[in-house]
Write an enzyme that holds these catalytic residues in place. Sequence first.
Site, short mmCIF file in Angstrom:
data_model
loop_
_atom_site.label_atom_id
_atom_site.label_comp_id
_atom_site.label_asym_id
_atom_site.label_seq_id
_atom_site.Cartn_x
_atom_site.Cartn_y
_atom_site.Cartn_z
N ARG A 6 0.86 -1.20 0.00
CA ARG A 6 0.00 0.00 0.00
C ARG A 6 0.89 1.24 0.00
O ARG A 6 1.29 1.73 1.04
CB ARG A 6 -0.92 0.00 1.22
N SER A 53 -12.86 -3.35 1.25
CA SER A 53 -13.11 -2.77 2.57
C SER A 53 -14.61 -2.55 2.77
O SER A 53 -15.31 -2.12 1.85
CB SER A 53 -12.39 -1.43 2.71
N LYS A 64 -3.64 5.75 8.59
CA LYS A 64 -4.24 6.18 7.34
C LYS A 64 -4.72 7.62 7.49
O LYS A 64 -5.49 7.93 8.39
CB LYS A 64 -5.41 5.26 6.96
#
Length: 228
Positions: A48, A119, A148
């Site tokens: 990511r 998600s 995040k």
Amino acid sequence: MSELNWHDAAIREALQVYFIMGSNNCLKDPMDVLKEAIEGGITLFQFREKGTGALKGDAMFELAYRMRELCRRHSVPFIVNDDVELAIAIDADGVHVGQEDEGAAAVRERIGNKLLGVSAYNIAEAEAAIRSGADYIGVGPLFTTQTKEDAKAASGLQVLSEMRENEIRIPIVGIGGITAANAGQVIRAGADGVSFITAISHAESPTAAARELRQAVQAVRGTSGYNM
């Protein structure tokens, strides 16, 4: 092409200790962090590369390719967050998308039988993910997280219990603010595994951190674990 066979039981095993990382999540060389995390027993890795300081272009591609090669040598599934083109280019084992990314149904068409994670913040999003062809869902953030930059408010563990009570049977990995101290609670609430970023990437010893997290999960699952 990837040869992994994603049947239900294999997915649940792979989700146990799910490490997510980009270069900007690390305090040292990201290749070293991943190598140590693999030694500690992670069962799946998600690349990511997002947020402040993230690599772009050729630098991102090179890192992703090197990480995929490292994971493949150790039989750890390697998936890419959001970037379908990158996943296809480096022959990743799958893709994970959020609610604001490309639609799951469109991603499924593009990646064929590779692993697709989506998600989900609530039951409605979980049901939509299943209809779109998701192999598993990432549920959370369950606890408050600062990793995040665009994270939603923490939902708490109740959302997992509610999903299972409402016949959501798809494999689930818990996300957001999970540590070795609360990982067992996540499994008890209905998840098959737990995912982490800084719990491993910021650890003084990623190997020890991954091992502790794996032990916390397996103590509740009562399993000998994913065969690496």
